[in-house]
Design an enzyme around this catalytic site. Structure first.
Site, PDB file in Angstrom:
ATOM      1  N   HIS A 116      22.095   8.156 -31.021  1.00  0.00           N
ATOM      2  CA  HIS A 116      21.163   7.826 -29.842  1.00  0.00           C
ATOM      3  C   HIS A 116      20.616   6.657 -30.474  1.00  0.00           C
ATOM      4  O   HIS A 116      19.880   6.692 -31.639  1.00  0.00           O
ATOM      5  CB  HIS A 116      20.465   9.259 -29.682  1.00  0.00           C
ATOM      6  CG  HIS A 116      19.754   9.178 -28.394  1.00  0.00           C
ATOM      7  ND1 HIS A 116      18.517   8.478 -28.540  1.00  0.00           N
ATOM      8  CD2 HIS A 116      19.650   9.832 -27.352  1.00  0.00           C
ATOM      9  CE1 HIS A 116      18.066   8.685 -27.230  1.00  0.00           C
ATOM     10  NE2 HIS A 116      18.738   9.605 -26.512  1.00  0.00           N
ATOM     11  N   GLU A 153      23.974  15.465 -26.090  1.00  0.00           N
ATOM     12  CA  GLU A 153      25.009  15.726 -25.179  1.00  0.00           C
ATOM     13  C   GLU A 153      26.003  16.719 -26.001  1.00  0.00           C
ATOM     14  O   GLU A 153      26.728  17.316 -25.230  1.00  0.00           O
ATOM     15  CB  GLU A 153      25.970  14.426 -25.069  1.00  0.00           C
ATOM     16  CG  GLU A 153      25.111  13.449 -24.101  1.00  0.00           C
ATOM     17  CD  GLU A 153      26.005  12.289 -23.678  1.00  0.00           C
ATOM     18  OE1 GLU A 153      27.317  12.159 -24.261  1.00  0.00           O
ATOM     19  OE2 GLU A 153      25.852  11.801 -22.615  1.00  0.00           O
TER      20      GLU A 153
END
Lengths: 375, 375
Positions: free
Chosen positions: A257, A311
């Protein structure tokens, strides 16, 4: 041409403003809503109280927030002209494309600038309701009326399935919605604030945000995690499957990320929620793939500080709640309507047009059209 | 919390990137498309050739561009499922609200990332066509089929009115569309590039742009110029009307622009177009109000460098072309679809997520929820 001061194509090091809504601690692995660490309040605080916190800055007087629960329930009565647009959509559209038009259709002239909390409640309440209506229609199922005895998350599941929602699933979905409700100045929230900065209305700004969330770099890929887990199939296959895939130079989904250089706090909490709600076999598979992926990725890039991102366990939780994969990103948007509303209120409270400069590097002025012009 | 480098709430001095599409010379009063000064090529170059220039970087091989003319005419055949959404819209909606949903409905699954010129032609062709369909329906009029013998601007007028468009009006509208087709990194184009930076599709990005254009600070106020001219009524009243209004602290519409510190070149060209197409009485009124307004405003703020902006003669030209006031801003969007497409192509060509930082100034982490949490 005038001299210009800062060039930053991704705006990485540019601070576009101040916000009291949420803090993303990329080095410390924190996500803080108005001073509350999400690891402390999710899933223990009801979703309606999280919405109250984000919009108003403080916890409500009781849980779940009476104001928010009442406002969301009252807002579920959607004008027929808006329902008509939803029912005119091609039922074969991907739900994420449909949702963009659904959000836009909500703009029925009752969302004048400046944005208000009441407008936000309508946006937050109606987004999952109309999405569920579209989904049922696309499956040839009759629409369901909202249920005033149910909270926000439970009503969404009811309107999708027509079954009395299981409390564990409702609680898991509430946790997901709370964790995804805001995340600092992400791309969709930034697009929303750019839109609000021109004094556009809340619905228009939310549509700009959804259009931006739709890009796979921002919000468009959690279902690929589920596809990946299916492809692996059994925990025992995780190591060889991951090794083969990385050797072929193909991507693994759910890791890394831009903001977090340590564990994403949302991934941590979602993993905990998955332990409560997921099928044990599916959870074992997900954990085996996670271990294999992190080990392989870290061997390949020892300095990259790669961790499981939001996610990964989002996919496991949303599967377990009973959502189909094409609803994962739309449900992310359902969650984010709360944060978008909070940012719209904040932007409008001290508004200023957001309009950066650009450096022109095209041909210099003075080109002459190659043919005679119309007189 | 980490140290951050630049704080710029409006991003005034921040250069977000490089572009070869257009140059806005705020000090020199220039607007340059790919090296061509708009004062040189508008209205002399057909609109289809301007679209070609913006999308491809160079003039076409002939005027009007064969490629663009053919592509726009071919794209006018809209899928019935999209038409159905337009026909489901509440006919009482303001056209600008309707247009947001119309643009979104264009996203029928055929606009996958990355954007292409062909996708852009569909966007450019269908926006005015479906807007005209909505407008006729809102007036209780039957829709009209597009005419393959007409160019882009003429077909728009035909589909609105059902009358053979007068060549002078077509030429005026072409000039307007050309002048408003692009303008550097304005707020809507920036919102579009933020959206494209997440790899969203062209239609979604254009919807984000329109949502931003809708704000009155960006594109939402040209009709107020027409209202103001009506209120003045006669050229002889201009000076006292303007003086009274300024004395009451109320705004005048159509003057001043964040970018231009001299004459806005679009205002200059539009004034010329107005001289050709406007009713002489209306033009005299507009010129009298302009003179009075500039004199009064400059007396009040001698250092402000105030000039007539693009909205002022836009209003006069669009009135003269026969458009109703609620179509002024939607028609601005019709023009800007060309520039939006050019910027989407350019952004996707060297893409990078646009995501600025924000400084969190809310309560420090560590707040404790005031009641026991659910176990």
């Amino acid at each position: 041409m005038p001299s210009l001061t800062v060039v930053s194509p991704g705006l990485d090091d540019v601070v576009v403003g101040r916000s009291k809504i949420s803090f993303v601690g990329g080095e410390t692995g924190e996500l803080v809503y108005r001073g509350f660490d999400v690891r402390e309040i999710v899933p223990g605080v009801p979703y309606e109280s999280i919405v109250h916190l984000l919009l108003h800055g403080d916890p409500p007087d009781r849980d779940p927030s009476t104001e928010v629960a009442a406002a969301l329930a009252a807002a579920r009565d959607v004008p027929p002209s808006v329902v008509g647009v939803v029912d005119a959509l091609d039922p074969r559209l991907p739900p994420l494309d449909a949702l963009r038009t659904i959000l836009s259709a909500l703009g029925d002239g009752t969302y004048a600038y400046p944005p208000t909390a009441d407008q936000g409640y309508r946006l937050i309440a109606r987004t999952p309701e109309l999405l569920a209506r579209f989904v049922r229609r696309s499956h040839g199922q009759a629409p369901l009326a909202p249920r005033s005895d149910l909270g926000h998350a439970a009503n969404y599941l009811w309107m999708l399935t027509g079954a009395a929602p299981d409390p564990a699933r409702v609680r898991a979905l509430e946790g997901y919605l709370a964790l995804l409700a805001d995340h600092g100045m992400n791309a969709s929230t930034f697009a929303l604030r750019v839109a609000v900065s021109t004094q556009t209305d809340l619905v228009s700004a939310a549509v700009a945000a959804l259009a931006t969330l739709k890009g796979p770099v921002h919000g468009g890929a959690p279902s690929l995690v589920s596809d990946m887990l299916d492809a692996v199939g059994r925990p025992e296959r995780a190591e060889t499957w991951v090794a083969d895939r990385v050797a072929r130079g193909e991507l693994l989904f759910g890791f890394g990320h831009r903001a977090y250089k340590t564990e994403d706090p949302r991934a941590v909490v979602l993993h905990g929620i998955a332990r409560e709600v997921a099928d044990p076999e599916r959870l074992r598979l997900a954990e085996a793939v996670e271990r294999a992926a992190l080990a392989t990725l870290r061997r390949a890039k020892p300095n990259a500080r790669l961790y499981t991102n939001v996610e990964y366990y989002s996919a496991v939780v949303l599967e377990s709640v009973g959502l189909s994969r094409d609803l994962f990103t739309p449900t992310f948007a359902v969650a984010r309507t709360a944060g978008w509303t909070a940012h719209a209120l904040e932007q409008a409270g001290a508004n200023r047009l957001i309009r950066p400069d650009v450096e022109y590097v095209g041909p210099p002025s003075g080109r002459v059209w190659p043919r005679p012009l119309r007189g």
